[in-house]
Design a protein around this motif. Structure first.
Motif, PDB file in Angstrom:
ATOM      1  N   LYS A 102      56.343  12.989  91.475  1.00  0.00           N
ATOM      2  CA  LYS A 102      57.112  13.673  90.436  1.00  0.00           C
ATOM      3  C   LYS A 102      56.209  14.235  89.336  1.00  0.00           C
ATOM      4  O   LYS A 102      56.715  14.800  88.368  1.00  0.00           O
ATOM      5  CB  LYS A 102      58.130  12.723  89.820  1.00  0.00           C
ATOM      6  N   SER A 136      53.067   3.320  83.996  1.00  0.00           N
ATOM      7  CA  SER A 136      53.199   3.592  85.424  1.00  0.00           C
ATOM      8  C   SER A 136      53.216   5.102  85.637  1.00  0.00           C
ATOM      9  O   SER A 136      53.307   5.876  84.679  1.00  0.00           O
ATOM     10  CB  SER A 136      54.470   2.954  85.988  1.00  0.00           C
ATOM     11  N   ARG A 137      53.129   5.500  86.883  1.00  0.00           N
ATOM     12  CA  ARG A 137      53.169   6.931  87.194  1.00  0.00           C
ATOM     13  C   ARG A 137      53.802   7.136  88.563  1.00  0.00           C
ATOM     14  O   ARG A 137      53.746   6.261  89.432  1.00  0.00           O
ATOM     15  CB  ARG A 137      51.778   7.543  87.150  1.00  0.00           C
ATOM     16  N   ASP A 138      54.384   8.303  88.724  1.00  0.00           N
ATOM     17  CA  ASP A 138      54.945   8.721  90.002  1.00  0.00           C
ATOM     18  C   ASP A 138      54.305  10.066  90.322  1.00  0.00           C
ATOM     19  O   ASP A 138      54.737  11.106  89.796  1.00  0.00           O
ATOM     20  CB  ASP A 138      56.461   8.836  89.900  1.00  0.00           C
TER      21      ASP A 138
END
Length: 120
Positions: free
Chosen positions: A75, A70-72
């Motif tokens: 951020k 996953s990634r944000d």
């Protein structure tokens, strides 16, 4: 772009770990990213990849069903949640970024790696 992988450690078989990859220097929100690993005496292998938006993900057969990438982008960070860990998951895990929106076979930036050790 500089990538900093973290979150590795020693865990018992069946346990879980969450790796993080923090990017700095510029935003990676338009870049595909991925995780690779290299076990002692073996070649580096692909583990998982994610498109720029997180809408597409890809996994190696060896981790499919046990791992979530996953990634944000807010951020500038990517993650790898690994569950049901096995001794054969022991390796140095590297994060990487590609100057392309979708997962490719070529990555342009690499982190320094974080060691995951799974005891039996």
């Amino acid at each position: 772009v500089q990538l900093q992988a973290s979150g590795g450690g020693l865990v018992q078989a069946g346990g879980s770990l969450r790796l993080s990859c923090a990017a700095s220097g510029r935003t990676v929100s338009s870049y595909a990213m991925g995780w690779f690993r290299q076990a002692p005496g073996k070649e580096r292998e692909f583990v998982a990849g994610i498109s720029y938006s997180g809408g597409s993900t890809y996994y190696a057969d060896s981790v499919e069903g046990r791992t979530t990438i996953s990634r944000d982008n807010a951020k500038n960070t990517m993650y790898l949640q690994m569950n049901s860990l096995k001794p054969e998951d022991t390796a140095v895990y590297y994060c990487a970024a590609a100057r392309a929106p979708y997962v490719s076979s070529s990555y342009d930036y690499w982190g320094q790696g974080t060691l995951v050790t799974v005891s039996s």
